[in-house]
Design an enzyme around this catalytic site. Structure first.
Site, mmCIF file in Angstrom:
data_model
loop_
_atom_site.group_PDB
_atom_site.id
_atom_site.type_symbol
_atom_site.label_atom_id
_atom_site.label_comp_id
_atom_site.label_asym_id
_atom_site.label_seq_id
_atom_site.Cartn_x
_atom_site.Cartn_y
_atom_site.Cartn_z
ATOM 1 N N GLU A 159 11.808 10.642 3.647
ATOM 2 C CA GLU A 159 11.644 10.063 4.975
ATOM 3 C C GLU A 159 12.955 10.135 5.748
ATOM 4 O OE1 GLU A 159 9.688 5.959 6.172
ATOM 5 O OE2 GLU A 159 11.783 5.640 5.647
ATOM 6 N N ASP B 284 9.685 9.532 10.691
ATOM 7 C CA ASP B 284 9.245 8.157 10.936
ATOM 8 C C ASP B 284 9.701 7.652 12.300
ATOM 9 O OD1 ASP B 284 8.020 5.682 10.037
ATOM 10 O OD2 ASP B 284 10.057 4.882 9.891
ATOM 11 N N LYS C 76 -0.316 0.458 2.030
ATOM 12 C CA LYS C 76 -0.553 -0.852 2.646
ATOM 13 C C LYS C 76 -2.011 -1.249 2.438
ATOM 14 C CE LYS C 76 3.086 -0.090 6.058
ATOM 15 N NZ LYS C 76 3.422 0.140 7.485
ATOM 16 N N LYS D 112 12.658 6.982 0.633
ATOM 17 C CA LYS D 112 12.547 6.342 1.935
ATOM 18 C C LYS D 112 13.918 5.900 2.440
ATOM 19 C CE LYS D 112 8.719 4.690 3.099
ATOM 20 N NZ LYS D 112 7.569 3.806 3.422
ATOM 21 N N ARG E 28 -23.470 -12.131 -1.708
ATOM 22 C CA ARG E 28 -22.238 -12.306 -0.950
ATOM 23 C C ARG E 28 -21.154 -11.337 -1.396
ATOM 24 N NH1 ARG E 28 -20.887 -12.070 3.375
ATOM 25 N NH2 ARG E 28 -22.670 -13.409 3.782
#
Length: 294
Positions: A204, A225, A138, A170, A103
């Site tokens: 960004e 972005d 992510k 960012k 598994r």
């Protein structure tokens, strides 16, 4: 840093311990100690293979845990494209070991092959444009190294590994600077002075009017972005004129990635590669013999 020397081995060990914290009570109560299992990994749908190192580690570690011999453990290479019905690997050895690992090995193979398969679809969609499809942070906590390898198996590329190896400024960083009344260009130039010369500096932006201040700092990469295509093409032109690389991000899908790539961007970052990949349908067909193999 305390990173595991072998992240695959560490992930597999944790998974095996989670799946059988006090042993496999069913196999131990039911199967003869000398039983031998032969298994085939078979595809039930088309896709791209990934995770074979983790699967092999699962069988090897299970053999060590159970004291059983592993007679065979072979898989097709990661990155192999396959059709439904293809045999992708074979395992033979102690039935206790094979069933203990089954598994865990399948879970990892199915998950990672799903990532590789989705990545291949994205890379196929941008073929001929010169743009690279890259992943993001992510990822599933604890599985980043394996998921990033699956992206590579699908023909994609990896973005920064973690918060520790690339400066990526960012929107939230820029918001803090502006709230403090700090000039963006000055702040970015100071960053360049503080970090080693080998550390890339990426920033960004989400509007064209932010570009001049960022480009004036001499950054390496600009992340554009959630730009509309016309603005993205203009942003790419200006970024390239300044000698930097242009990256596009934000809600990229299989339906939109080709048009984004055709704007001339160097990189298209796609969180969906690791966030939205569907588990692939692979099966491990096991036959158990009562006798110990000669």
């Amino acid at each position: 840093m305390n990173h595991p020397a072998d992240p695959v081995a560490a992930v597999v060990a944790a998974a095996l311990a989670e799946d059988a914290p006090w042993g496999d009570v069913t196999s131990e109560a039911l199967l003869p100690a000398g039983a031998v299992a032969h298994a085939e990994l078979r595809a039930r749908e088309a896709g791209v293979l990934a995770g074979t190192a983790a699967a092999a580690a699962a069988f090897e570690q299970a053999a060590a845990l159970t004291g059983g011999a592993l007679l065979r453990c072979q898989f097709s290479p990661d990155g192999t494209r396959f059709a439904a019905g293809d045999v992708l690997g074979r395992v033979a050895g102690s039935a206790h070991a094979v069933l203990r690992a089954e598994r865990v090995a399948l879970n990892l193979l199915q998950h990672l092959s799903g990532i590789a398969t989705l990545t291949a679809a994205f890379t196929d969609a941008v073929a001929g444009t010169g743009a690279r499809v890259v992943d993001t942070r992510k990822t599933t906590p604890g599985l980043r190294a394996l998921e990033r390898a699956a992206v590579r198996a699908g023909g994609g590329h990896n973005h920064r590994r973690s918060l520790s190896d690339t400066v990526l400024v960012k929107d939230n960083h820029l918001a803090v600077l502006l709230a403090e009344g700090v000039d963006v260009t000055t702040a970015l130039r100071a960053v360049r002075e503080r970090v080693p010369h080998t550390t890339a500096l990426e920033v960004e932006v989400d509007r064209l009017d932010q570009l001049d201040a960022v480009l004036a700092a001499g950054v390496d990469v600009v992340l554009l972005d959630n730009f509309a295509l016309a603005d993205l093409a203009e942003g790419v032109r200006r970024v390239h004129a300044a000698g930097a690389l242009a990256e596009a991000s934000g809600g990229v899908t299989l339906e939109t990635v080709a048009a984004i790539a055709r704007t001339g961007v160097d990189l298209v970052s796609v969180g969906a590669l690791t966030q939205n990949a569907r588990t692939l349908d692979l099966g491990l067909d096991v036959e158990v013999a009562a006798a110990v193999a000669p």
